[in-house]
Design a protein around this motif. Structure first.
Motif, PDB file in Angstrom:
ATOM      1  N   VAL A  39      -2.585   0.905 -16.986  1.00 10.34           N
ATOM      2  CA  VAL A  39      -2.275  -0.131 -16.003  1.00 10.34           C
ATOM      3  C   VAL A  39      -0.838   0.031 -15.499  1.00 10.34           C
ATOM      4  O   VAL A  39      -0.557  -0.044 -14.297  1.00 10.34           O
ATOM      5  N   ALA A  40       0.065   0.317 -16.438  1.00  7.33           N
ATOM      6  CA  ALA A  40       1.464   0.522 -16.052  1.00  7.33           C
ATOM      7  C   ALA A  40       1.587   1.717 -15.119  1.00  7.33           C
ATOM      8  O   ALA A  40       2.239   1.652 -14.076  1.00  7.33           O
ATOM      9  N   THR A  41       0.905   2.813 -15.477  1.00  4.58           N
ATOM     10  CA  THR A  41       0.959   4.013 -14.642  1.00  4.58           C
ATOM     11  C   THR A  41       0.437   3.717 -13.237  1.00  4.58           C
ATOM     12  O   THR A  41       1.074   4.055 -12.243  1.00  4.58           O
ATOM     13  N   SER A  42      -0.705   3.059 -13.176  1.00  9.39           N
ATOM     14  CA  SER A  42      -1.279   2.772 -11.861  1.00  9.39           C
ATOM     15  C   SER A  42      -0.362   1.880 -11.044  1.00  9.39           C
ATOM     16  O   SER A  42      -0.202   2.070  -9.841  1.00  9.39           O
ATOM     17  N   ALA A  43       0.238   0.887 -11.689  1.00  9.29           N
ATOM     18  CA  ALA A  43       1.102  -0.036 -10.945  1.00  9.29           C
ATOM     19  C   ALA A  43       2.329   0.700 -10.416  1.00  9.29           C
ATOM     20  O   ALA A  43       2.701   0.552  -9.253  1.00  9.29           O
ATOM     21  N   VAL A  44       2.951   1.527 -11.275  1.00  7.83           N
ATOM     22  CA  VAL A  44       4.143   2.261 -10.834  1.00  7.83           C
ATOM     23  C   VAL A  44       3.783   3.225  -9.710  1.00  7.83           C
ATOM     24  O   VAL A  44       4.418   3.232  -8.652  1.00  7.83           O
ATOM     25  N   PHE A  45       2.746   4.027  -9.930  1.00 11.42           N
ATOM     26  CA  PHE A  45       2.363   5.012  -8.917  1.00 11.42           C
ATOM     27  C   PHE A  45       1.896   4.327  -7.640  1.00 11.42           C
ATOM     28  O   PHE A  45       2.264   4.738  -6.551  1.00 11.42           O
ATOM     29  N   GLY A  46       1.077   3.307  -7.799  1.00 11.83           N
ATOM     30  CA  GLY A  46       0.566   2.616  -6.618  1.00 11.83           C
ATOM     31  C   GLY A  46       1.704   2.109  -5.756  1.00 11.83           C
ATOM     32  O   GLY A  46       1.744   2.354  -4.550  1.00 11.83           O
ATOM     33  N   ALA A  47       2.645   1.417  -6.374  1.00 17.70           N
ATOM     34  CA  ALA A  47       3.751   0.850  -5.600  1.00 17.70           C
ATOM     35  C   ALA A  47       4.623   1.954  -5.021  1.00 17.70           C
ATOM     36  O   ALA A  47       4.934   1.957  -3.823  1.00 17.70           O
ATOM     37  N   ALA A  48       4.991   2.935  -5.853  1.00 17.61           N
ATOM     38  CA  ALA A  48       5.924   3.965  -5.398  1.00 17.61           C
ATOM     39  C   ALA A  48       5.322   4.814  -4.287  1.00 17.61           C
ATOM     40  O   ALA A  48       5.936   5.006  -3.231  1.00 17.61           O
ATOM     41  N   GLY A 107       7.861   0.515  -9.736  1.00 16.60           N
ATOM     42  CA  GLY A 107       7.331   1.406  -8.702  1.00 16.60           C
ATOM     43  C   GLY A 107       8.028   1.206  -7.365  1.00 16.60           C
ATOM     44  O   GLY A 107       8.324   2.159  -6.656  1.00 16.60           O
ATOM     45  N   MET A 108       8.309  -0.064  -7.023  1.00 17.70           N
ATOM     46  CA  MET A 108       9.011  -0.339  -5.766  1.00 17.70           C
ATOM     47  C   MET A 108      10.396   0.314  -5.790  1.00 17.70           C
ATOM     48  O   MET A 108      10.858   0.848  -4.785  1.00 17.70           O
ATOM     49  N   LEU A 109      11.033   0.244  -6.941  1.00 22.51           N
ATOM     50  CA  LEU A 109      12.364   0.838  -7.067  1.00 22.51           C
ATOM     51  C   LEU A 109      12.281   2.353  -6.886  1.00 22.51           C
ATOM     52  O   LEU A 109      13.043   2.941  -6.106  1.00 22.51           O
ATOM     53  N   VAL A 110      11.328   2.972  -7.580  1.00 22.14           N
ATOM     54  CA  VAL A 110      11.143   4.420  -7.448  1.00 22.14           C
ATOM     55  C   VAL A 110      10.854   4.773  -5.986  1.00 22.14           C
ATOM     56  O   VAL A 110      11.437   5.689  -5.419  1.00 22.14           O
ATOM     57  N   GLY A 111       9.960   3.995  -5.360  1.00 19.62           N
ATOM     58  CA  GLY A 111       9.574   4.252  -3.975  1.00 19.62           C
ATOM     59  C   GLY A 111      10.712   4.054  -2.993  1.00 19.62           C
ATOM     60  O   GLY A 111      10.701   4.597  -1.897  1.00 19.62           O
ATOM     61  N   SER A 112      11.698   3.245  -3.374  1.00 18.08           N
ATOM     62  CA  SER A 112      12.824   3.032  -2.472  1.00 18.08           C
ATOM     63  C   SER A 112      13.744   4.237  -2.458  1.00 18.08           C
ATOM     64  O   SER A 112      14.420   4.499  -1.480  1.00 18.08           O
TER      65      SER A 112
END
Ligand SMILES: Nc1ncnc2c1ncn2[C@@H]1O[C@H](COP(=O)(O)OP(=O)(O)OP(=O)(O)O)[C@@H](O)[C@H]1O
Ligand SMILES: [Mg+2]
Lengths: 348, 307
Positions: free
Chosen positions: A163-172, A251-256
């Motif tokens: 779940v953590a992986t999906s949330a991070v990847f999904g957002a990023a 994920g948002m942070l990574v994606g930024s």
């Protein structure tokens, strides 16, 4: 249709139609669960094998202890032969009021366990038959992680991790790809509140996580794996949701920061993978060095993992909500705040 | 500038905007006004600064200096209240992953509170009804372009910004789009668009600004620009239709040149040249070219127009 609804729908469709992402976020973690579940399936269950002939109150009571693995045989002689051959450490035959126990003295530990167990159970049955109140009441229950069947800690662990992986990847990756493909600029030109865009993506992430959780628990509960949810499993829901939020903001942070999808994938992996190993996802941390336990205490995945284990399988009460919820909420607020500061609609 | 509309009826007022990327002055002091209902074209070669100018006006980029007034307000920072009134087609199409043409349009429409029915109408308007269920990544370049235009128009904005809308279109689709844009203008909407097609700008635009290297070199109705150029007419025949010496003898021909394919007269009095040619019966492969924006560009920059 409202903007929120249509953006959420667009997100879900985009996700479902992307076979690779679908595989990596649902099938891949399930494969982990299945493989680990099968490998470690019996390691945590120290069930003693016991040959059984006939039936009766003692056999029944032994069965209810849940710690013996019955091998039924047709006759006393046959069963004794199996004990002699070392197939089972002991056998018990019950018929009428007589219980016969034969054990292999060559395996002293097992012999002791079986003797203690059978005589204890027999005493209990005898006592019950006298209809007298026991003089001493024994209240016993297990306390240790290690007493958990492997599947019991694997399920919350691998579930938190996936779940953590999906949330991070999904957002990023959504953020990076929307920025690169100019979808963000296009959204910026539409009369829509960024919070709506954000919550719609979050809804997609939560939907995915719920599907993951349902599949995980469903598969782990199959008899081959034998997961048993505790009575307070529903207390895991706030931990679960806060965990998604915390990892979504990571994920948002990574994606930024990431400029390309490749960089986003790499960065998300660097964040999540080590965290998975340090948080007791794949193995319990009981036997880990104490410094590692200390380190893992600052990781959100550790707290999501612990929180879910506490409620899904350990049956803890609501007071155990405090620590995991506080840590995950804190992570979400701090990381989310930083992410909103460094957010960019477009490159340069 | 020949038109100086009152500020009240000006849809867009751009005043001295500049934008640099490092040492590069992408937009270097651009000013113009677009009045309501006007069809305004920005022309110029690659890298002229058209997209940057447009994006500053739309509020996507902040100018280093200068001001923009869009519908009476500054578009920067983002003003949600003005957004329903503007429609933007970006130069690179922006689509959601894996959605079909219809789903894209419906999603964008919903951001403006527009229903699926209207979205369907716009799909038809740009001729994509038969591609409605095709995914974004399976559309051809021109189809993507048309979808992107439909996404810019679907909420019926008062000002439409189109960045090279006809760039990837086939001739048929181009003409269809011209009709669509004319119809929009006929309903009183303002259109600002960029293009590399000088001929197209001449046909569509009330006024064009010719840009190069971040500056506006000229800005007028196309006809005024062309007339102002006072350029000679060129009459072109197939090579061999007439001998070079005989051609040079025709009265009114200021200059005659010949290459492998054609014989070209340059003249300021095309009528007598044409009648002389008709008398000689040598009109094979006749083409008459009056000055175009292309010539305007050439004379402004001293360079051939290479879009
Ligand atoms: N984000 C950016 N960073 C750096 N330089 C940029 C950026 N955007 C544009 N430029 C530069 O600014 C100049 C103007 O670019 P712009 O996109 O406005 O040109 P254009 O007239 O739209 O060209 P085209 O006809 O190719 O679309 C170009 O030289 C370009 O390289
Ligand atoms: Mg451009």
């Amino acid at each position: 249709m409202t903007a929120f609804k249509s953006l959420t729908q667009a997100g879900v469709k985009g996700f479902v139609r992307d076979k690779a992402t679908l595989f990596f976020s649902i099938v891949f973690p399930l494969m982990f669960l299945v493989v680990f579940g099968l490998i470690f399936g019996n390691s945590g269950t120290n069930k003693t094998k016991l040959g059984v002939v006939g039936d009766g109150p003692v056999v029944q009571a032994l069965n209810q202890t849940g710690v013996v693995d019955f091998q039924h045989y047709g006759s006393l002689d046959e069963a004794v032969q199996h004990v002699k051959d070392g197939d089972v450490p002991a056998m018990i035959a019950e018929s009428g009021g007589t219980v016969t126990l034969r054990f292999a003295a060559s395996d002293q530990t097992q012999a002791g366990v079986v003797q203690g167990l059978v005589s204890g159970v027999t005493d209990k049955v005898n006592l019950a038959a006298t209809h007298q109140k026991p003089v001493v009441n024994l209240d016993s229950s297990q306390v240790e992680d290690s007493s958990l069947n492997a599947i019991q800690y694997l399920t919350p662990g691998i579930l938190s991790w996936s779940v953590a992986t999906s949330a991070v990847f999904g957002a990023a990756l959504t953020l990076v790809s929307w920025r690169r493909k100019q979808v963000l600029r296009r959204l910026r030109l539409a009369p829509i509140n960024p919070a709506v865009v954000l919550t719609s993506r979050l809804t997609v992430a939560v939907t995915l996580a719920v599907v993951q959780a349902a599949m995980f628990v469903g598969i782990a509960s199959l008899p081959v794996f034998g997961l048993k949810l505790s009575g307070t499993w529903y207390l895991g829901i706030p931990v679960f949701l806060l965990g998604i939020l915390a990892f979504f903001s990571i994920g948002m942070l990574v994606g930024s920061f990431a400029k390309t999808e490749e960089a986003g994938t790499a960065a998300a992996n660097i964040v999540v993978l080590p965290m998975a190993f340090l948080s007791g996802t794949f193995f319990p941390l009981d036997s880990a060095p104490s410094w590692l336990k200390t380190v893992s205490n600052v990781l959100p995945l550790r707290h999501m993992n612990d929180g879910l284990t506490d409620f899904l399988v350990r049956g803890k009460d609501a007071s155990a909500l405090l620590v995991p919820c506080a840590v995950l909420l804190g992570f979400m607020l701090v990381v989310g705040f930083i992410a909103s500061r460094v957010f960019r609609w477009e490159d340069a | 500038m020949t038109q100086h509309p009152d500020r009240a009826e000006a849809a867009i007022v751009v005043d001295g905007i500049r934008k640099s990327y490092g040492d590069l002055k992408a937009v270097d002091g651009v000013s113009f006004t677009v009045s309501e209902g006007e069809f305004f074209g920005i022309l110029g070669p690659n890298g002229a600064g058209k997209t940057t100018t447009l994006e500053i006006v739309e509020g996507l980029r902040k100018p280093d200096s200068g001001t923009v007034t869009l519908l009476g307000e500054s578009p920067w920072p983002r003003k949600v209240s003005m957004l329903p009134r503007i429609g933007v087609q970006l130069q690179a199409s922006a689509f959601f992953d894996k959605l079909t043409a219809r789903e894209q349009l419906e999603t964008f429409a919903s951001l403006y509170g527009i229903g699926a029915k209207t979205a369907g109408e716009y799909l038809e308007l740009v001729g994509l009804t038969d591609k409605a269920d095709t995914r974004e990544d399976k559309l051809s370049g021109g189809q993507r372009q048309r979808l992107s235009i439909a996404c810019a128009l679907v909420h019926d904005p008062d000002i439409v910004f189109l960045d090279e809308p006809t760039a990837a279109l086939d001739p048929q689709a181009r003409r269809n789009l011209w009709d669509v844009l004319r119809a929009i203008q006929a309903r009183g909407k303002t259109i600002v668009y960029t293009t590399h097609y000088l001929d197209e700008a001449e046909i569509l635009c009330d006024r064009v600004a010719i840009m190069d290297k971040g500056r506006i070199l000229a800005m007028d109705p196309p006809a005024t620009l062309v007339r102002g150029l006072d350029a000679p007419t060129r009459i072109i025949l197939e090579r061999g239709a007439l001998g070079l010496e005989e051609a040079q003898g025709i009265t009114g021909a200021d200059d005659v040149t010949e290459d492998e394919l054609s014989l070209t007269f340059t003249t300021r009095k095309p009528a007598p040249v044409l009648s002389a040619l008709a008398e000689k019966g040598s009109l094979d492969g006749l083409q008459v070219r009056t000055a175009t924006l292309e010539d305007v560009f050439l004379s402004l920059t001293g360079r051939e127009y290479r879009a």
